[in-house]
Scaffold this motif. Structure first.
Motif, mmCIF file in Angstrom:
data_model
loop_
_atom_site.group_PDB
_atom_site.id
_atom_site.type_symbol
_atom_site.label_atom_id
_atom_site.label_comp_id
_atom_site.label_asym_id
_atom_site.label_seq_id
_atom_site.Cartn_x
_atom_site.Cartn_y
_atom_site.Cartn_z
ATOM 1 N N TYR A 1 0.661 -1.089 -0.718
ATOM 2 C CA TYR A 1 -0.410 -0.200 -0.232
ATOM 3 C C TYR A 1 0.488 0.906 0.139
ATOM 4 C CZ TYR A 1 -3.193 3.668 1.555
ATOM 5 O OH TYR A 1 -3.920 5.018 2.249
ATOM 6 N N ILE A 2 2.581 1.220 0.833
ATOM 7 C CA ILE A 2 3.046 2.284 0.694
ATOM 8 C C ILE A 2 3.510 2.539 -0.558
ATOM 9 C CG2 ILE A 2 4.618 3.252 2.004
ATOM 10 C CD1 ILE A 2 2.216 3.514 3.401
ATOM 11 N N ILE A 3 4.349 1.886 -1.302
ATOM 12 C CA ILE A 3 5.451 1.759 -2.451
ATOM 13 C C ILE A 3 4.425 1.628 -3.652
ATOM 14 C CG2 ILE A 3 6.650 0.784 -0.342
ATOM 15 C CD1 ILE A 3 7.010 -1.332 -2.550
ATOM 16 N N LEU B 1 0.301 -14.155 -2.815
ATOM 17 C CA LEU B 1 0.016 -12.766 -3.846
ATOM 18 C C LEU B 1 0.333 -11.570 -3.571
ATOM 19 C CD1 LEU B 1 -1.799 -12.597 -6.419
ATOM 20 C CD2 LEU B 1 -3.735 -12.685 -5.067
ATOM 21 N N VAL B 2 0.087 -11.499 -2.192
ATOM 22 C CA VAL B 2 0.530 -10.284 -1.931
ATOM 23 C C VAL B 2 2.196 -9.824 -1.569
ATOM 24 C CG1 VAL B 2 0.672 -8.039 0.375
ATOM 25 C CG2 VAL B 2 -1.251 -9.689 -0.240
ATOM 26 N N ARG B 3 2.693 -10.683 -2.002
ATOM 27 C CA ARG B 3 4.604 -11.082 -1.300
ATOM 28 C C ARG B 3 4.580 -10.767 -3.050
ATOM 29 N NH1 ARG B 3 8.163 -14.619 -3.373
ATOM 30 N NH2 ARG B 3 10.365 -14.364 -2.144
ATOM 31 N N GLN C 1 6.605 -4.857 -7.441
ATOM 32 C CA GLN C 1 6.991 -2.913 -6.519
ATOM 33 C C GLN C 1 8.313 -2.339 -6.624
ATOM 34 O OE1 GLN C 1 4.106 -0.799 -7.824
ATOM 35 N NE2 GLN C 1 5.503 0.639 -7.655
ATOM 36 N N ILE C 2 9.001 -3.473 -5.694
ATOM 37 C CA ILE C 2 9.899 -2.939 -4.962
ATOM 38 C C ILE C 2 11.343 -3.714 -6.545
ATOM 39 C CG2 ILE C 2 12.392 -4.038 -4.087
ATOM 40 C CD1 ILE C 2 10.186 -4.824 -2.110
ATOM 41 N N ILE C 3 10.547 -4.230 -7.605
ATOM 42 C CA ILE C 3 12.122 -4.331 -8.580
ATOM 43 C C ILE C 3 10.914 -2.773 -9.095
ATOM 44 C CG2 ILE C 3 12.502 -5.369 -10.858
ATOM 45 C CD1 ILE C 3 11.847 -8.234 -8.980
ATOM 46 N N LYS C 4 10.655 -2.569 -9.501
ATOM 47 C CA LYS C 4 10.139 -1.097 -10.271
ATOM 48 C C LYS C 4 10.597 -0.071 -9.830
ATOM 49 C CE LYS C 4 6.395 1.201 -12.197
ATOM 50 N NZ LYS C 4 4.233 0.469 -12.336
ATOM 51 N N ASN C 5 10.564 -0.233 -8.880
ATOM 52 C CA ASN C 5 11.109 1.107 -7.994
ATOM 53 C C ASN C 5 12.675 1.324 -7.785
ATOM 54 O OD1 ASN C 5 8.452 2.060 -7.367
ATOM 55 N ND2 ASN C 5 9.019 1.744 -4.778
#
Length: 303
Positions: free
Chosen positions: A129-131, A216-218, A224-228
């Motif tokens: 939700y945060i990132i 699933l959430v992981r 999203q981490i890879i994208k950031n």
């Protein structure tokens, strides 16, 4: 353990003494490490992580409580196949206070461990939700809001705790005699009663239901981490690693449930498996604090 035996003059068997020693070793270590983690979060958590630390603090409090009630009850499971029930044998200090206290401790222990899985899921969801970019104009939740979420998740577990407590009844004298448990503090848990079947279904299906949601959430969080990382060139994924390791902790609970199912179906039934069930249940509350101390940067300097 030896002091307890001398003080209360209980004629425990050698196997009982070993069982208590293993459980108390796990529980005392869990109490100590979770207490240290709570202190560390109180003095070392950065301002930017105050909201997220609520999940860590809640989990540490839950694990500390789980270890405490486990040490008080020190449960051993014995299957009464003729009566179609599980007999909980309470070897801990609560047996010298009140049998009802022992029943409550065991009910809280079993269900708080399941609650820890919910906290892991909420922790992954919070980081996403945060990132993440699912909610572009997302406000950062405040600490009171985070505590409200944790309190609500605990409240949802209360019917299971109450049901598990109320389902435990006194063991008949002839059953105690047949199972060689005369003199012990015990409780009977009918496996095939209507309420018991519902509670057992929740216990057996809870982890299989929650784990796919965690995966699933992981997965979404990892993407999203890879994208950031591609955008900024760097990203601190210590919290992701800690959550990933904590995600594996429910395996201990799954092993315990599997052993219990094997025992009641007589696929593999032995005194060792009946005792080992509770040992596996106790691993959860001990394993989480070392993961946080080792991986999370703010607390790593304390070890």
């Amino acid at each position: 353990v030896l002091i307890s035996l001398i003080l209360y003059e209980i004629m425990y068997t050698t196997d009982d003494v070993i069982h208590i020693a293993i459980l108390w070793t796990l529980d005392i270590l869990a109490i100590a490490t979770n207490f240290l983690l709570i202190v560390a979060m109180w003095i070392k958590t950065p301002t930017l992580l105050r909201s997220y630390s609520v999940f860590l603090l809640n989990n540490a409090i839950v694990d500390l409580t789980t270890a405490t009630v486990s040490a008080l009850a020190a449960v051993r499971v014995v299957e009464d196949r003729e009566g179609g029930s599980s007999v909980f044998v309470f070897l801990g200090p609560c047996s010298h206070i009140s049998e009802h206290l022992c029943r409550l401790c065991h009910a809280v222990h079993v269900n708080l461990m399941q609650h820890s899985m919910v906290v892991v899921l909420l922790s992954f969801a919070y980081r996403l939700y945060i990132i993440g970019d699912v909610f572009p104009s997302r406000p950062t939740p405040t600490r009171p809001q985070m505590w409200l979420i944790c309190a609500l998740s605990l409240f949802l577990m209360s019917p299971l705790v109450a049901g598990y407590y109320l389902e435990q009844t006194s063991v008949a004298k002839e059953v105690l005699r047949r199972l060689h448990l005369k003199g012990y503090s015990t409780a009977n848990f009918h496996i095939f009663g209507t309420r018991a079947l519902c509670l057992n279904a929740v216990a057996c299906l809870f982890a299989p239901a929650v784990m796919p949601m965690i995966f699933l959430v992981r997965r979404k969080l990892l993407m999203q981490i890879i994208k950031n990382e591609k955008k900024s060139g760097c990203f601190n994924n210590g919290y992701f690693e800690a959550l990933t390791y904590q995600m594996l902790l429910p395996i201990g609970a799954a092993v315990a449930v599997f052993l219990w199912l094997c025992d009641i179906t007589q696929i593999w039934s032995s005194e060792f498996s009946e005792r080992f069930i509770m040992v596996m249940f106790n691993v959860f509350s001990l394993a989480s604090p070392p993961i946080n101390f080792t991986i999370l940067p703010p607390y790593r300097t304390l070890i």
